[in-house]
Design an enzyme around this catalytic site. Sequence first.
Site, short mmCIF file in Angstrom:
data_model
loop_
_atom_site.label_atom_id
_atom_site.label_comp_id
_atom_site.label_asym_id
_atom_site.label_seq_id
_atom_site.Cartn_x
_atom_site.Cartn_y
_atom_site.Cartn_z
N LYS A 32 0.67 -1.17 0.02
CA LYS A 32 0.04 0.05 0.09
C LYS A 32 1.00 1.15 0.06
CE LYS A 32 -2.64 2.65 3.32
NZ LYS A 32 -1.74 3.55 3.82
N ASN A 33 2.03 1.26 0.79
CA ASN A 33 2.85 2.42 1.12
C ASN A 33 3.38 2.91 -0.19
OD1 ASN A 33 1.75 3.00 3.59
ND2 ASN A 33 3.07 1.84 4.68
N CYS A 51 -5.99 8.32 8.56
CA CYS A 51 -5.93 7.73 9.79
C CYS A 51 -5.78 8.94 10.81
CB CYS A 51 -5.11 6.76 10.16
SG CYS A 51 -5.67 5.15 9.26
N ARG A 101 0.25 15.47 11.95
CA ARG A 101 1.23 14.97 10.98
C ARG A 101 1.38 16.07 10.05
NH1 ARG A 101 -0.64 9.42 9.13
NH2 ARG A 101 -2.56 10.02 9.13
N ILE A 156 2.98 18.89 7.32
CA ILE A 156 3.79 18.80 6.06
C ILE A 156 4.83 19.63 5.95
CG2 ILE A 156 1.53 17.40 5.20
CD1 ILE A 156 1.38 20.23 3.37
N GLN A 171 7.93 19.63 6.50
CA GLN A 171 8.96 18.87 5.96
C GLN A 171 8.76 18.65 4.60
OE1 GLN A 171 12.19 18.63 7.65
NE2 GLN A 171 10.57 20.07 8.92
N ASP A 199 3.80 0.90 12.04
CA ASP A 199 2.31 0.42 11.70
C ASP A 199 2.33 -1.01 12.20
OD1 ASP A 199 1.77 2.35 10.20
OD2 ASP A 199 2.18 1.64 8.29
N ILE A 226 6.79 7.16 17.22
CA ILE A 226 6.75 7.91 16.07
C ILE A 226 5.35 8.75 15.89
CG2 ILE A 226 6.10 7.79 13.39
CD1 ILE A 226 8.86 6.80 14.17
N ARG A 238 -8.85 0.13 4.00
CA ARG A 238 -8.11 0.92 3.27
C ARG A 238 -6.72 0.20 2.79
NH1 ARG A 238 -6.19 4.86 6.68
NH2 ARG A 238 -4.78 5.38 4.81
#
Length: 427
Positions: A22-23, A117, A122, A124, A126, A305, A327, A397
């Site tokens: 998926k990633n 999720c 999180r 953005i 960066q 994960d 994380i 997902r």
Amino acid sequence: MEKFVIQGGTPLMGEVSISGAKNAAVAILPATILAADVCVVENLPAISDVLVSLRILSALGARVRMLNKNCYEIDTTHIRCAAVPDDLSRQMRASYYFLGALLGRFGSAQVAMPGGCDLGPRPIDQHLKAFTALGASDSVEYGRIHVESDRLRGAHVFFDTVSVGATMNAMLSAVRAEGQTVLENVAKEPHIVDLANFLNMMGADVRGAGTDCIKIRGVKAMHGCTYSIIPDQIEAGSFMVAAAMTGGNVLIRNVIPKHLEPITAKLELAGATVEEFDDAVRVYRNGDLLPLKIKTMPHPGFPTDMQPLMTVLLTIARGTSIITEGIWENRFRYVDELVRMGANIQVDGQVAVIEGVPELLAAPLRASDLRAGAALVVAALSASGTSEIEEIAHIERGYENLVGKLQGLGANVRRISVPAPSMPQAL
């Protein structure tokens, strides 16, 4: 409204084949924009995040043709629009990869603040740092991120934190910039390497993926290719944990064992046996589960994960386990659901202390995010009695045909439709 109904207590036995990652898929699909040509992408997982990515490509003007359920032909030649529709971008976190791809090809991009999720903040920043270094300006208006540049030029970028998303977006935007880009303190996950391999197949010059430093020499044009996505490390790890927790014996095919090393090491310390083959692993357990100490870290450390799944496993280990989440801030929100099943877990900030119990008991459950939902499925497979899991859209997902794969291993699991709750009538 749909939910999973799971009768637990049956050891998983047999073979299962892992789908594409998926990633990797959610970055590689936007990357096809850079080719302005025809790409064939194989081993795509049939999951909702991939379907949303394909819909975004279609909405932008790409011609998308399904060759089979895991293989698509994508022609991005005629894309002219650089603005992703709001309703689609809000359906998944990874929609922000369209920023880098569209910026790289057109010098501008617009994407709504992404969804996905809720694992805590999180930002953005960066991502935007990389775009700015390459010569782009950015702004946020009415919940939409705008980036644009008259001319992208290679630059040196040192990321303040290790970020998979920022690393990938920087790669996407830099491959067609003038000159050389050097990215330092980058993420090193397998899907970073997969994206780099795909970009290189399209004619890019990306070197060093999988190390702390990636060097990219910009090219003026790219071309189409045929590419097969790597197997999903986290799906494989999920089935590994499920086999160990239920006391089963499962051969997990279509994997890259090296990608699973952090997971394999912890499972073996917990008392499971993991046998490695060229493209498969077998996982089984005969004795008791043993307690562990785990801290999630960027690759090659233990993947965040997998944290919910290992937490579930350790609820029935003999002794005290400690898991530190390094994380994301909100990754222990699912613990209340496990406590409903009889687990003994105390959470203090980013640390969970788990006292093993003899067994988990069935309960009505609700998935709060993708990996937490998968962890609840594994918990229900192990538990005594019948559990029902709601909000399964989170799970789907990231897991292709989860019910079918589990049924193939002997699990008693069904997906059922239930009527949505009716609204009370006004008096």
